[in-house]
Write a protein that holds these residues in place. Sequence first.
Motif, PDB file in Angstrom:
ATOM      1  N   THR A  31       0.832  -1.207   0.000  1.00 22.63           N
ATOM      2  CA  THR A  31       0.000   0.000   0.000  1.00 22.63           C
ATOM      3  C   THR A  31       0.867   1.257   0.000  1.00 22.63           C
ATOM      4  N   SER A  32       2.162   1.096   0.110  1.00 19.25           N
ATOM      5  CA  SER A  32       3.143   2.190   0.119  1.00 19.25           C
ATOM      6  C   SER A  32       3.184   2.976   1.424  1.00 19.25           C
ATOM      7  N   PHE A  33       2.184   2.846   2.267  1.00 26.65           N
ATOM      8  CA  PHE A  33       2.112   3.618   3.510  1.00 26.65           C
ATOM      9  C   PHE A  33       1.803   2.693   4.688  1.00 26.65           C
ATOM     10  N   GLY A  34       2.343   3.023   5.855  1.00 28.16           N
ATOM     11  CA  GLY A  34       2.078   2.241   7.059  1.00 28.16           C
ATOM     12  C   GLY A  34       1.154   2.938   8.028  1.00 28.16           C
ATOM     13  N   ASP A  35       0.425   3.956   7.557  1.00 29.55           N
ATOM     14  CA  ASP A  35      -0.432   4.710   8.483  1.00 29.55           C
ATOM     15  C   ASP A  35      -1.877   4.824   7.994  1.00 29.55           C
ATOM     16  N   PHE A  36      -2.416   3.736   7.465  1.00 26.48           N
ATOM     17  CA  PHE A  36      -3.848   3.701   7.177  1.00 26.48           C
ATOM     18  C   PHE A  36      -4.553   3.365   8.486  1.00 26.48           C
TER      19      PHE A  36
END
Length: 186
Positions: A97-102
């Motif tokens: 998802t490219s991000f770890g802060d969803f």
Amino acid sequence: GEAASVGNLGTKVNALTFNSDGVLLAAGSPSDPQGSNLYTLDAVSGRATAFGTLPSQYRSAGDLAFDSSGLLYFTTTNGRLVRINLDARIWEDVGSTSFGDFFGLSMDWADRLHGYRNAEELYRLARDSGALEFLGTFADLPVQGIYGASSLVLPQGPAAGSIPIVFRQGLWLLDTAGNFGSAELV
């Protein structure tokens, strides 16, 4: 509405959702030494019971969402989308998802997965790959940070079809046209 404490979970969690049978599920918080556990929660006692463990690199970023077929999705602190078939007890790393802060996830009325980043951004996540489609920001709203979303699609009334989203400043609704509006809890 009114909130009441029902008991101690006995662990730290950062993600909650109900399955179609009304069972409350949670994912372990990254600050929990057993952060890769999935739990059922007893709504009467508040007690968490572990029913599944994922490899340690799959720590929950902060939310869970079911699709209409009953598959459970969650995002991780290392930017992965994970899908779990709870009946078969099989998990799959779907992709990046490219991000770890969803910190918020929701499944909408058309079975599309949405992710809400603490950076106040909204994305659609491809359920088969984790690929992202940027949909917009919350920069124009008088809110800061997102701390959860719901896959509950409101069934009736003036907000029918809307998805509730929790911000630090309160509850807002995302409607079927992609517009946001504040909501009052009654």
